[in-house]
Structure formats: structure tokens, C-alpha cells
Design an enzyme around this catalytic site. Structure first.
Site, PDB file in Angstrom:
ATOM      1  N   ARG A 233       0.843  -1.186   0.000  1.00 14.88           N
ATOM      2  CA  ARG A 233       0.000   0.000   0.000  1.00 14.88           C
ATOM      3  C   ARG A 233       0.883   1.242   0.000  1.00 14.88           C
ATOM      4  O   ARG A 233       1.891   1.310   0.711  1.00 14.88           O
ATOM      5  CB  ARG A 233      -0.943   0.021   1.215  1.00 14.88           C
ATOM      6  CG  ARG A 233      -2.065  -1.005   1.154  1.00 14.88           C
ATOM      7  CD  ARG A 233      -3.071  -0.650   0.060  1.00 14.88           C
ATOM      8  NE  ARG A 233      -4.171  -1.611  -0.019  1.00 14.88           N
ATOM      9  CZ  ARG A 233      -4.201  -2.651  -0.829  1.00 14.88           C
ATOM     10  NH1 ARG A 233      -3.161  -2.897  -1.630  1.00 14.88           N
ATOM     11  NH2 ARG A 233      -5.237  -3.465  -0.856  1.00 14.88           N
ATOM     12  N   ASP A 257       5.090  -0.226  -6.636  1.00 17.51           N
ATOM     13  CA  ASP A 257       3.900  -0.569  -7.404  1.00 17.51           C
ATOM     14  C   ASP A 257       2.690   0.194  -6.877  1.00 17.51           C
ATOM     15  O   ASP A 257       1.610   0.109  -7.464  1.00 17.51           O
ATOM     16  CB  ASP A 257       3.637  -2.078  -7.332  1.00 17.51           C
ATOM     17  CG  ASP A 257       2.476  -2.512  -8.219  1.00 17.51           C
ATOM     18  OD1 ASP A 257       2.484  -2.139  -9.410  1.00 17.51           O
ATOM     19  OD2 ASP A 257       1.566  -3.193  -7.721  1.00 17.51           O
ATOM     20  N   GLU A 262      -2.076   7.814  -5.107  1.00 16.94           N
ATOM     21  CA  GLU A 262      -2.338   7.227  -6.433  1.00 16.94           C
ATOM     22  C   GLU A 262      -3.770   7.408  -6.908  1.00 16.94           C
ATOM     23  O   GLU A 262      -4.042   7.327  -8.110  1.00 16.94           O
ATOM     24  CB  GLU A 262      -1.988   5.742  -6.427  1.00 16.94           C
ATOM     25  CG  GLU A 262      -2.893   4.871  -5.595  1.00 16.94           C
ATOM     26  CD  GLU A 262      -2.451   3.410  -5.598  1.00 16.94           C
ATOM     27  OE1 GLU A 262      -3.277   2.561  -5.957  1.00 16.94           O
ATOM     28  OE2 GLU A 262      -1.287   3.123  -5.244  1.00 16.94           O
ATOM     29  N   HIS A 294       0.155  -0.201  -9.718  1.00 21.64           N
ATOM     30  CA  HIS A 294      -0.642  -1.076  -8.851  1.00 21.64           C
ATOM     31  C   HIS A 294      -1.101  -2.329  -9.610  1.00 21.64           C
ATOM     32  O   HIS A 294      -2.284  -2.658  -9.644  1.00 21.64           O
ATOM     33  CB  HIS A 294      -1.854  -0.317  -8.310  1.00 21.64           C
ATOM     34  CG  HIS A 294      -2.355  -0.856  -7.003  1.00 21.64           C
ATOM     35  ND1 HIS A 294      -2.795  -0.066  -5.985  1.00 21.64           N
ATOM     36  CD2 HIS A 294      -2.497  -2.131  -6.547  1.00 21.64           C
ATOM     37  CE1 HIS A 294      -3.186  -0.803  -4.963  1.00 21.64           C
ATOM     38  NE2 HIS A 294      -3.000  -2.065  -5.283  1.00 21.64           N
TER      39      HIS A 294
END
Length: 338
Positions: A233, A257, A262, A294
């Protein structure tokens, strides 16, 4: 019954449609559920969302007022949902408590190897027929130390791969995982893990206690040539502190990632727009930083399991059954750590 699903990726849509075929109609939308899009859900008893939905108290009130009674989140994490507000409104909230841990663990290793061996930089060069090796030197991982923060299912899968590389294993978690101990992992406090690890990978959930787990202090403890990987996260990492650390010339590589801001960026095409997030823009200027959108979970196996569990959650709700995936159900307050 028609179910409306928000934040559906193009590759995910046929899987959802096939899974619900013969059961219910499903309307798949690529927009994410938030304050602006909540009115779309009016008249739908069941709404399905992705992890980038913003289910704050106001959005939940809009959903409840429009007739929604069940929210089926297609993800494990739930930090985007105000569970107390959902309980107050009498909503049922389900999630996917389990899907292939190998999808995330394997991708975390793909990121780690890419930054260690400068794969992106090398690929960009060779596309321009520049075949020099300058600045592409990496390191053997065998014999080096990996620090795994969070040794649940994903952390364990990550650790098994690290064991295959022949790495020294350090771990941190609230409870020790016997499987990781059997692999030779030593559990340590966070300070020791940060100080001794050559590669650090994050596999803990985002709750209040783990927000900005990687802050300026943690970064200062890390080796100057350490590699940091986050496939869990975004809020686990204080991005401003990370940028400051990189500006000092520290850390051999960073692979993310996920990103703490985001929402509204990841899963969208922003290539023709001005991105106003100065922190992310600065982060992307570092040659030793790799950012992906992600996608660690995004395999046929994992998404298939997510879809199947979502269908099961909806069917259990309609049948009046509770199950282990229900975070909130009528008459039951959320019993999960926030």
C-alpha cells in the site's frame, strides 16, 4: 438483479461478466466510485468496487440513499472504506480476504530484480541501439540480506523466493510465521531490519499503526546502497521523505507498485495531461526508481479468484448468510483493526 461494478479494468471485464452469467446482470464501468460518481449507483442494491474507490462517509450516505445495501470490494485491503459509517447506515461490506499470494510476491521480485540489474535503463538504451554497459552494474543477491516486513501469506511467498536465491532472511511481524522460521528466517525489530538489510520489501496492511512505516527515520537507518520495494500500500511510505533521501544520493534502487496519492492517477491515461503531483513528478526523475501502476495482483489466477470470491460474497448476502469476507453485516459492527 443488475449489479453495477466500478473501476473495472478491460482485462477484468470478461471475467466478471462470465462469472455472473446466469446469476445476475452486471454493468461494468471503468470509472471509480467517489463523491462525483456515486449517483450512478442509484437504484442498485449491490455495488462492486475496486481498491481505488473512495468510500468515505459521504459517498456511503449517497449509496444508502439511492438504495444500495451491499458493497462488494474486489480487493483485500479496505483502508478506503469508512466501515463505521457503513455499519451506521446498515450496509453490508464484503471484501476478498484471500487470493493468490504468488501474484504479488513474484511481481515484487520482478521489481527488485529490475532495479538491481538496471533492466529498464538497459532496455531503453538498447531500443536506441546504445549497447554500452556504463551505469548498469548490479549485485549478486546470494549471500545478501533481505528484510521482509510482514510475513503473512504474501510475505511468506516472497520469503520462499528469497530462500531460493540463497539470501539471509530477516523478518518483522506482530506474530512469527512458522513456515518462515523453517526457511531460516530470523525475526528482528524494525531498526535492526532496516540497518542490516540489502533489500527491503513491504508486505504489511495499511492501518493507522503502519502509515508512513518507512519515514525519514527508517530511511536514515537503511544502508546507502539498499533497495526498497513496496508492492503493498502506498501509504506505508512517506514519499516526501523518500524523495529527500534519493536527493542525497542514497539507496541503490526503489521500486514502487503503489503510491500514497495514487487515487485519480493510477489506472488512468494521464499522458496528455499536466500532472500536478510534484512529489510523484520528482520521484519519477530518478534513474534508480521504478514505478508501476498497482499491478502486482494482476494475474489471471489472482483476478479469477477475486472475481469468484466477489460472486460468492454477493450470493451469500442475497441468501442472508454471513461469511469470513464480510467486514460489516447487519447487526454486526466492524471487528477489524483500523
Amino acid at each position: 438483479m443488475e449489479i453495477v461494478a466500478f473501476g473495472v479494468q478491460a482485462d477484468e471485464k470478461p471475467l466478471l461478466e462470465r462469472a455472473f452469467a446466469g446469476r445476475h446482470q452486471i454493468r461494468c464501468l471503468d470509472v471509480f466510485l467517489n463523491d462525483d460518481t456515486a449517483p450512478i449507483a442509484a437504484g442498485h442494491e449491490v455495488v462492486s468496487v475496486s481498491v481505488n474507490a473512495d468510500l468515505n462517509a459521504g459517498v456511503l450516505q449517497q449509496l444508502a440513499s439511492g438504495g444500495t445495501r451491499m458493497i462488494a470490494q474486489r480487493a483485500t485491503g479496505f483502508n478506503n472504506i469508512d466501515l463505521d459509517a457503513a455499519a451506521d447506515l446498515g450496509l453490508t461490506v464484503g471484501r476478498v480476504s484471500y487470493y493468490s499470494p504468488y501474484s504479488v510476491a513474484e511481481f515484487a521480485w520482478a521489481l527488485a530484480m529490475a532495479v538491481n540489474r538496471r533492466v529498464v535503463r538497459a532496455a531503453n538504451r538498447t531500443r536506441n541501439f546504445d549497447f554500452r554497459l556504463d551505469g548498469l552494474m548490479g549485485r549478486d543477491l546470494r549471500g545478501r540480506t533481505v528484510g521482509v516486513l510482514g510475513t503473512g501469506k504474501i510475505g511468506e511467498a516472497f520469503t520462499r523466493i528469497a530462500h531460493g536465491f540463497g539470501m539471509r532472511l530477516l523478518g518483522w511481524d506482530l506474530a512469527e510465521n512458522p513456515a518462515c522460521l523453517d526457511l531460516g528466517m530470523t525475526y528482528a525489530d524494525q531498526d535492526r531490519l532496516f540497518a542490516e538489510s540489502d533489500l527491503i520489501s513491504l508486505h504489511v496492511p495499511l492501518v493507522e499503526a503502519t502509515r508512513h512505516l518507512i519515514d525519514a527515520r527508517a530511511l536514515a537507518l537503511m544502508k546507502d546502497d539498499a533497495i526498497l520495494v513496496n508492492s503493498s500500500r502506498g501509504g506505508l511510505v512517506d514519499t516526501a521523505a523518500l524523495v529527500a533521501t534519493l536527493k542525497e544520493g542514497r539507496l541503490s534502487g526503489v521500486a514502487l507498485d503503489v503510491y500514497e496519492e495514487e487515487a485519480g492517477l493510477f489506472f488512468f491515461d494521464k499522458s496528455l495531461e499536466v500532472v500536478h503531483d510534484d512529489t510523484l513528478a520528482r520521484l519519477m526523475t530518478f534513474g534508480n526508481v521504478l514505478v508501476t501502476s498497482h499491478q502486482a495482483y494482476f494475474t489471471e489466477d489472482a483476478v479469477g479468484q477475486i472475481v469468484d470470491t466477489t460472486v460468492a460474497n454477493v450470493e451469500d448476502y442475497l441468501a442472508g448468510r454471513d461469511n469470513e469476507n464480510m467486514l460489516v453485516a447487519p447487526g454486526r459492527r466492524p471487528a477489524v483493526a483500523r
